[in-house]
Structures are given as structure tokens and as C-alpha cells.
Scaffold this active site. Sequence first.
Site, mmCIF file in Angstrom:
data_model
loop_
_atom_site.group_PDB
_atom_site.id
_atom_site.type_symbol
_atom_site.label_atom_id
_atom_site.label_comp_id
_atom_site.label_asym_id
_atom_site.label_seq_id
_atom_site.Cartn_x
_atom_site.Cartn_y
_atom_site.Cartn_z
ATOM 1 N N HIS A 174 9.445 30.778 -8.555
ATOM 2 C CA HIS A 174 10.633 30.064 -8.053
ATOM 3 C C HIS A 174 11.852 30.955 -8.212
ATOM 4 C CE1 HIS A 174 13.574 26.877 -7.361
ATOM 5 N NE2 HIS A 174 12.572 26.209 -6.850
ATOM 6 N N ASP A 197 5.429 22.458 -5.523
ATOM 7 C CA ASP A 197 4.379 22.394 -4.493
ATOM 8 C C ASP A 197 2.976 22.555 -5.046
ATOM 9 O OD1 ASP A 197 6.787 24.071 -2.615
ATOM 10 O OD2 ASP A 197 6.013 22.081 -2.149
#
Length: 427
Positions: free
Chosen positions: A305, A363
Site C-alpha cells: 500500500h 483487497d
Amino acid sequence: MTDSAKLQIGDKTYELPIMVGTENERAIDIGALRKLTGLTTLDPGFVNTGSCSSAITYINGEKGILRYRGYPIEQLAEKSSFIEVSYLLIYGELPNPEQLASWQDKITNHTLIHEDMKHFFQGFPRDAHPMAILSAMVAALSTFYQDSIDTDPECLDMSTIRVMAKLPTLAAFSYKKSIGQPLVYPSNELNYGGNFLRMMFAVPTFPFALDQELADVIDTLLILHADHEQNCSASTVRLVGSSRANLFAAISSGISALWGPLHGGANQAVLEMLGSIAKNGGDVNKFVALAKDPDSSFRLMGFGHRVYKNFDPRAKIIKRLCDNVLSKQKRVSDPMLEIAKRLEEVALADPYFVDRSLYPNVDFYSGIIYKALGIPTNMFTVLFAMGRLPGWISQYKEMLEDNSRIGRPRQVYTGKTARDYVPVSER
Ligand code: SDX
């Protein structure tokens, strides 16, 4: 006395103000840089560059903190509803009972789309990706609802209600179109998640029994996806909106940006990756090695991320939801969930991932729940878009309220210097 940064260029020293946010984040305000120095900055991917100040969402990537308008995501996921969180993000405060009832009513009474919009669905190929359909249909809302596409507060409120109410209908219609089943109209006595599940899975041939617990799981997933400050798709919505393009056009562009596999499309890519690992005998080590190989473009989807250098707090909640959904469905587990858990274990023990602070993101587990709920893989990112919608709207609205200038980044030119045209006969 505000803090400042000193910049030495040649024999000159320039002073730039440092802005401090309410969570003590500090940023060098370079608004006057080019005027002062003649220089601009260069920061591909905006890794170090803030595009705006915002009061909507706070993320602390090092500590794994996420708050919407100051409320921790853990509390909102446990205690709130998606409709209430949407109001909070868009209008800035938790609604009182009258405001919540009115907001719910307005959305409930706008879930139908204009009957003429249904003809668009006949035109799409059967195997069209629902994200392509969704982006096109949201942009088309600006042709059917021209009375609310101006950017004044009254029009913005109306188009906000319309897109919030109609997105699940458009999403479910795109699914029904792809499987050749009749479209199912929204039903006004159901909540947001329940309505969506019914439009997705009901058929006219027998009554639809809504599992309210699963509808509540969808509602929680929508809350977890509702906003995430200046991510790729939210920044796209702001940039498109900064030209004063209407809300439908800006949201349509956000849907397209979210579709990318490095962004919201990762939830579909995670399931496809887990499927490949399963086909390869569940050999997670082989895929971890591939992800580490500098010569391979393969990445562990659902890992890493830009901001979180710790666990994504949403991934922790979704992982717990996974176990609940599977145990409710009396399933000891799901082979995909088993592979995901092993993959996480191996990766988080590997220096390559640890050194780069690569953790599971939102996700990584969401696709496993969607699959357990019977949602087809190519609809996963559509659910992400449904969740992110109030976030996009709140970012667009804040950009307008700040009377933001049109977004127009600079560049550093590295092409050919001036040269004269050569007629084709002489080339
Ligand atoms: C979302 O921004 C948001 O807030 C997004 C989001 C939201 O709610 O809106 O949180 C939703 O988009 C989550 C991310 C979903 N995408 C994926 O899961 C795709 C896989 N992840 C990566 O592609 C990547 O981690 C990104 C895109 C998420 C972040 O990319 P960055 O910040 O540009 O990081 P990078 O590409 O510069 O990587 C830094 C290093 C590199 O190695 P080195 O050059 O240092 O050797 O880490 C490596 C990368 O190769 N790396 C990975 C990796 N992610 C980064 N290596 C293997 N697998 C990965 N997943």
C-alpha cells in the site's frame, strides 16, 4: 510564528511556510515556489506531494489508523450503517434521527432509473465487464437528469441523492444483463445492501428469501470501502471536478480509475491469483518467489500500500468477517481462504515483504467474502465502487466548497530541443 522551511538554491535562501494539520501532519506549502524561485517540483506518482487539505478522512499509515470525520473505522464498522456513514462523509456529521430518516427516504425514493436507460443494456456485449458498463451508465445519468448537473449546492444535493440511489440498480442490472436474466427492480422496504442482493439474485419464478445477516455483511463491507482520502480514484474525481465537470462525469471517471488492477481491480486480481496458486497445487512459495523476482512483473495482489506501512485496518476487519461468513455457511473453510492465509503467513515472514512494509490490504480478503456470498468475480470491483461512492461525492463536494482552482500539474520537458521542419522529400 508559523514554522518554515529554508531552501538554498545557488547563493539564495528561500523560506517556505510549513502547514500543520489537526493530526500534526506537516507539509511544506510550495504554492509560491515557482514565483519565488522559477523552479517547480517533480514527484511522479505524487509519493511525497499533497494535492489538497481535507477534513474528510485521516489515515496514519505507520500506525494503521483510519478515521472518517474523526470516527475510527472499527467503531463505524461495528455500530453504524452504510447509509449513515454516507451521510457522515458527505455532510460532515453523524445525522440525528430526523436527518437519517430523511436521507434514507430520499435515497429509497430515487432507486429507479429512467426506463429509457434500460435500452443501453441491450447494446452492451454479453461479456462486457460490469465496470465498463457502470462507468458508461453513470456518465449517461448526466443526459437523463440534466436538471441537476450544475454545481450549485441545491443541484449537487439532488445529483448526490440520484447517484447514491441509482448506482446499486445500475450495478445489479449490469449483472443480470451478463447472465441473460430479467432485470429485477429495486424494492423500497429493503436496506441498501439487502436491496442490492435482491436485485442481483432474485428471479421472477420464485419468491426471494433475503438473508438479512448476509445483507448486513455487505453493508459492513460498503462501510469499509467508503473513503480513503486522496487515493487514485478520489484524486481522479477531484481533478475532473476541478474543471467544474458535473458530479456524474466525475464519478464516472473515478469508476474507471478504480477498475485498474493496482487499485480497486486488485480484489478481482486476488481471486484470480489464488485460483492460479490452487491450480499449481497450492504452492504459495513459488508465487512469493515470483513476486520477489526483480525480473518478473508479477506482484502479490492484495499486498502492499502506498500509505499503510502496517496492517491495513480494513483487512483485519474483513479477515474476521471472512471467518464469520464461512462458519455461518457451515463451511469449515474455503480452499481460497486457506491459500490466502498461508500466503499471508509466508509473505509476512519473508524479509523482502517485511523490509518493504508490505502487508495485506483491503483487497486481500474482500474477494473471498464476495465469492462466499455468491458474487461473481467480475462484480467484486463494482462492490468496491458502490462502497467508495460516498467518499468520491464528499471529496468532490469539498473541492467545490474550497473553490479549488482547476488542477493542472506542471512537468519537466525532456524531449527534443527546437528544430526546423524537413519536407518529406528530404527525409
Ligand atoms: C487499493 O491508495 C489507496 O488508498 C488505495 C486503496 C483505497 O482504499 O483507495 O487502499 C485501495 O488500491 C489497495 C491496493 C490494491 N492493489 C494491490 O493490491 C496491487 C498490488 N500492490 C502493489 O501494486 C503496490 O503495493 C501498490 C500499487 C498498492 C502501491 O504501490 P507503490 O506505493 O507505488 O509501491 P511501489 O510499487 O513503489 O513498491 C515499493 C516496493 C517495490 O520494490 P523495490 O523497487 O523497492 O525493490 O515494494 C514492491 C515493489 O516492487 N512491491 C511489491 C508489491 N507491492 C510493492 N512486491 C511484490 N508484491 C506486491 N504486491
